[in-house]
Design a protein around this motif. Structure first.
Motif, PDB file in Angstrom:
ATOM      1  N   GLY A 255      -6.642   1.941   5.364  1.00 25.61           N
ATOM      2  CA  GLY A 255      -5.907   3.014   4.399  1.00 25.61           C
ATOM      3  C   GLY A 255      -5.393   2.289   3.118  1.00 25.61           C
ATOM      4  O   GLY A 255      -6.080   1.551   2.439  1.00 25.61           O
ATOM      5  N   SER A 256      -3.993   2.298   2.745  1.00 22.70           N
ATOM      6  CA  SER A 256      -3.652   1.677   1.642  1.00 22.70           C
ATOM      7  C   SER A 256      -3.519   0.286   1.553  1.00 22.70           C
ATOM      8  O   SER A 256      -3.800  -0.403   0.767  1.00 22.70           O
ATOM      9  CB  SER A 256      -2.104   2.223   1.451  1.00 22.70           C
TER      10      SER A 256
ATOM     11  N   ARG B  23      -5.935  -1.437   3.035  1.00 20.41           N
ATOM     12  CA  ARG B  23      -7.368  -1.852   2.506  1.00 20.41           C
ATOM     13  C   ARG B  23      -7.574  -1.827   1.153  1.00 20.41           C
ATOM     14  O   ARG B  23      -8.150  -2.600   0.312  1.00 20.41           O
ATOM     15  CB  ARG B  23      -8.307  -1.125   3.374  1.00 20.41           C
ATOM     16  N   ASP B  24      -7.104  -0.936   0.520  1.00 21.14           N
ATOM     17  CA  ASP B  24      -6.977  -0.630  -1.025  1.00 21.14           C
ATOM     18  C   ASP B  24      -6.142  -1.747  -1.669  1.00 21.14           C
ATOM     19  O   ASP B  24      -6.814  -2.146  -2.759  1.00 21.14           O
ATOM     20  CB  ASP B  24      -6.221   0.753  -1.323  1.00 21.14           C
ATOM     21  N   GLN B  25      -4.984  -2.130  -1.299  1.00 23.16           N
ATOM     22  CA  GLN B  25      -4.162  -3.125  -1.981  1.00 23.16           C
ATOM     23  C   GLN B  25      -5.083  -4.445  -1.669  1.00 23.16           C
ATOM     24  O   GLN B  25      -5.214  -4.998  -2.845  1.00 23.16           O
ATOM     25  CB  GLN B  25      -2.927  -3.245  -1.318  1.00 23.16           C
TER      26      GLN B  25
ATOM     27  N   GLY C   9       2.809  -4.443   2.629  1.00 21.47           N
ATOM     28  CA  GLY C   9       2.101  -3.460   1.584  1.00 21.47           C
ATOM     29  C   GLY C   9       1.727  -4.009   0.323  1.00 21.47           C
ATOM     30  O   GLY C   9       1.169  -3.232  -0.334  1.00 21.47           O
TER      31      GLY C   9
END
Length: 321
Positions: free
Chosen positions: A239-240, A242-244, A308
């Motif tokens: 999710g986020s 991985r995106d970050q 995060g």
């Protein structure tokens, strides 16, 4: 004809005639004699190593100056090390150095040795080649015969050391065989047998790696390797996260050594390492490979994920002891 064919319900089989059987027996006897000659020639260079409280292990002479290669995991202490070239008589040996990551230790006995010192390195080793492991766990040299079961290009073992090749054999390694000299059908040195690198596997540290490590140990008494003082394991990012991170995986830190390089730099439990000096870290081997000798004492950048958010910091690489 040397053989004839007969029919069975499950197909045709070849049955040697008398002449064929005699020929096969002759080849077997020739092979047996050749293997016996190899053991006889190498006998004087295979030594018993007494360097631990339990059963002795094995080593072999590497040079006429009296240097002996042994398995590092079988050399448990630095003092009162003794070796034997046969029988009950032993002589003291000095520990020059050990490298646990390749499981190579280097010993020295005083004076010139009359033992063979002209080990030729084996050529290309292939799956299926016959090899002998020569050991001296007791008074006399013992040998086990097997075949090379796996060969691959250079690999980095779980301890972080890079070996010239991955060589595995189905040779039986009874107690006392760690450190055995493994030779091919011509008596050339394939490498050192060890059960101390990968549990449950009889691996061979290639002769080229043994020689390289021995040279460094003789020159410096040890091998410097970089050190961060962390424990980690690979994780998939979702999710986020991985995106970050903009990558699929990283190394989750589950332990930080108090006072170690990572703690001093500000690394926390639960951080996920993403990159070392700009190189992505997807496996533990990626990090171990980056912590090379030339990194010790130098600064390096770490990219990591915390709460995060992607962050960066600089760490001074320590030396593994």
């Amino acid at each position: 004809p040397a053989d004839r064919r007969m029919w069975r319900p499950d197909g045709l089989v070849t049955v040697p005639t008398t002449e064929g059987a005699i020929g096969m027996a002759s080849n077997v006897m020739e092979l047996s004699a050749a293997l016996g000659a190899i053991v006889e020639r190498a006998d004087a260079a295979v030594v018993r190593v007494e360097a631990r409280r339990r059963r002795p292990s094995t080593g072999f002479v590497l040079s006429p100056s009296g240097t002996i290669v042994a398995a590092a995991h079988a050399v448990e202490h630095d003092e009162d090390i003794r070796v034997s070239f046969g029988g009950e008589q032993t002589q003291p040996a000095q520990l020059i150095g050990r490298d646990a990551t390749t499981d190579v230790a280097l010993l020295r006995v005083e004076g010139e040795t009359s033992a063979r010192n002209d080990w030729a390195d084996a050529g290309e080793v292939r799956v299926g080649h016959l090899v002998l492991a020569l050991a001296r766990p007791g008074r006399t040299t013992r040998a086990t015969l097997g075949v090379i079961s796996a060969v691959a290009d250079g690999w980095r073992n779980p301890a972080g050391a890079r070996l010239g090749r991955y060589v595995e054999a189905d040779v039986n390694l009874p107690p006392g065989f760690s450190g055995a000299a493994v030779v091919d059908g011509s008596g050339a040195l394939v490498g050192m047998a060890t059960s101390g690198l990968v549990p449950g596997a009889a691996l061979i540290v290639p002769a080229s790696t043994v020689r390289n490590v021995a040279q460094i140990l003789e020159a410096h008494g040890g091998i410097r390797r970089g050190y961060l003082g962390i424990g980690s394991y690979p994780v998939r990012l979702q999710g986020s996260a991985r995106d970050q991170a903009q990558q699929e995986a990283g190394l989750l830190i589950f332990s930080v050594e108090p006072g170690g390089p990572a703690e001093r730099a500000g690394v926390f439990l639960g951080d996920v390492l993403l990159a070392f000096e700009g190189t992505a870290l997807n496996r533990i081997e990626d990090l171990l490979g980056a912590l090379s000798e030339d990194r010790v004492g130098r600064e390096a950048s770490l990219r990591f994920l915390r709460a995060g958010a992607v962050r960066e910091l600089t760490v001074t690489i320590g030396e593994r002891r």
